[in-house]
Design a protein around this motif. Structure first.
Motif, short mmCIF file in Angstrom:
data_model
loop_
_atom_site.label_atom_id
_atom_site.label_comp_id
_atom_site.label_asym_id
_atom_site.label_seq_id
_atom_site.Cartn_x
_atom_site.Cartn_y
_atom_site.Cartn_z
N GLY A 134 32.45 -15.27 -41.40
CA GLY A 134 32.25 -13.85 -41.18
C GLY A 134 30.79 -13.45 -41.08
O GLY A 134 30.44 -12.51 -40.36
N LEU A 135 29.92 -14.17 -41.79
CA LEU A 135 28.48 -13.88 -41.74
C LEU A 135 27.82 -14.43 -40.49
O LEU A 135 26.74 -13.97 -40.10
N ALA A 168 23.45 -11.85 -44.11
CA ALA A 168 23.40 -12.76 -42.95
C ALA A 168 22.00 -13.36 -42.82
O ALA A 168 21.02 -12.81 -43.33
N PRO A 169 21.89 -14.50 -42.13
CA PRO A 169 20.56 -15.08 -41.90
C PRO A 169 19.64 -14.08 -41.21
O PRO A 169 20.09 -13.22 -40.45
N THR A 170 18.36 -14.20 -41.47
CA THR A 170 17.37 -13.28 -40.90
C THR A 170 17.50 -13.20 -39.38
O THR A 170 17.55 -14.23 -38.70
N GLY A 171 17.59 -11.98 -38.90
CA GLY A 171 17.68 -11.76 -37.46
C GLY A 171 19.07 -11.90 -36.88
O GLY A 171 19.25 -11.76 -35.66
N LYS A 172 20.07 -12.13 -37.73
CA LYS A 172 21.43 -12.33 -37.23
C LYS A 172 22.44 -11.36 -37.85
O LYS A 172 23.64 -11.61 -37.84
N SER A 173 21.96 -10.26 -38.37
CA SER A 173 22.86 -9.30 -39.02
C SER A 173 23.87 -8.71 -38.04
O SER A 173 24.95 -8.28 -38.44
N ASP A 174 23.53 -8.71 -36.74
CA ASP A 174 24.45 -8.15 -35.75
C ASP A 174 25.66 -9.05 -35.52
O ASP A 174 26.64 -8.64 -34.90
N LEU A 175 25.61 -10.29 -36.02
CA LEU A 175 26.73 -11.22 -35.84
C LEU A 175 27.83 -11.03 -36.88
O LEU A 175 28.93 -11.56 -36.73
N VAL A 176 27.55 -10.31 -37.95
CA VAL A 176 28.51 -10.17 -39.04
C VAL A 176 29.74 -9.41 -38.55
O VAL A 176 29.65 -8.32 -38.00
N THR A 177 30.90 -10.01 -38.75
CA THR A 177 32.13 -9.41 -38.25
C THR A 177 32.53 -8.17 -39.05
O THR A 177 32.31 -8.10 -40.26
N THR A 178 33.11 -7.21 -38.36
CA THR A 178 33.69 -6.03 -39.02
C THR A 178 35.21 -6.08 -38.98
O THR A 178 35.87 -5.19 -39.51
#
Length: 315
Positions: A134-135, A168-178
């Motif tokens: 999910g992250l 989430a890893p730095t710079g990848k917060s937009d990948l976290v599923t909702t």
């Protein structure tokens, strides 16, 4: 290479009873021994990955009665640790030339990348593999375990706490599923959907990847588990179920799950790749007849990748 259990630690009071002191000293008394189950209702777990900006806090269910206790979902098992590491490794792009050329071992070209895929975990326990997916870019995450109230409550809290953009890893917060669902599922039972909870019928054959971590210790449930894998896994050539399990109850009790005919007839799946890996990353070929002593078998896990059988894929 760090040992498999290096990422996990207890959060809570120091051990204060004779049993606690004995368990924490086993690694000194028996240096080859390794802990293969982690935590209890009194001690939360801290999961620290060098790829994540913060640690994950994992609470453990407090079993209500002997039935819940026999589920053993109030522990984090090494199979979940290994599957979570695989998902993290392959869902993050390599950052250096060395990482791109790293030895993949007996897994060969098998990838545990979950980016853009719909995942579902069976017998989740703490749901660590699902939280990692999910992250790191999974399209959706479905987390299931036996529908015991204490187990489901803890699962929902863990997932809500840990699948968040700031973890989430730095710079990848937009990948976290909702797109996240936590629901109860008893293996092999598919006719208990209701208007308020249409699961599991709403997710039949919708999952690109299934996670099955340390669910093989009950031989009497193998048929039901195979049926659940067949029910939720997509009918595509690309769909995969990842099965990781320890030998802590003995190899014979879990090896029967991989019976070729039963996998095909009850789950519509077959083995694509299968190998063994220990807590230090040492690998060897799968051997259903290998004899392990009690200390040695705690160190080892089987890793199996299942795919749809030929002829059981939708056109």
């Amino acid at each position: 290479m760090a040992t498999l259990t290096a990422r996990i630690s207890l959060k809570g009071d120091e051990p204060d009873g004779p049993e606690d002191y004995l368990s924490t000293s086993l690694g000194v008394i028996f240096p080859d021994d390794i802990t293969n189950q982690h935590g209890d209702a009194e001690h939360s777990l801290i999961y620290a990955s060098p790829k994540l900006p913060k640690t994950l806090l994992i609470e453990l269910a407090d079993p209500e009665g002997e039935t819940d206790r026999r589920l053993f979902s109030h522990y984090l098992w090494n199979a979940s640790l290994l599957l979570a590491e695989f998902i993290e490794r392959d869902s993050l792009e390599a950052t250096t030339e060395d990482e791109e050329k790293q030895d993949r071992g007996l897994g060969g070209d098998i990838s545990f990348d979950t980016r853009g895929l719909h995942t579902l975990e069976l017998g989740a326990g703490t749901a660590l593999p699902s939280m990692m997916a999910g992250l790191l870019g999974a399209a959706s995450v479905v987390v299931t375990d036996y529908p015991a109230p204490a187990v489901m409550k803890t699962l929902r809290e863990n997932v809500a706490r840990n699948i968040k953009p700031d973890l989430a890893p730095t710079g990848k917060s937009d990948l976290v599923t909702t797109s996240i669902l936590v629901d109860g599922h008893e293996w092999g039972v598919f006719d208990n959907a209701s208007a308020s909870s249409p699961f599991p019928s709403s997710h039949a054959h919708l999952s690109d990847r299934l996670f099955v971590a340390d669910c093989l210790w009950m031989p009497w449930q193998h048929e039901n588990l195979r049926r659940s894998i067949g029910y939720f896994l997509k009918k595509t050539a690309e769909a995969r179920a990842w099965v990781v399990a320890g030998f802590h109850t003995g190899r014979p009790k879990m090896a029967g799950f991989f019976d070729e005919r039963a996998l095909r007839e009850e789950g519509g799946v077959e083995v694509e790749r299968m190998w063994e890996r220990d807590c230090d990353g040492v690998e060897r070929e799968w051997d259903s007849e290998r004899e392990d002593d009690i200390t040695e078998r705690k160190r080892w896990l089987v890793v199996c990748v299942l795919k749809r059988c030929e002829g059981m894929v939708d056109a």
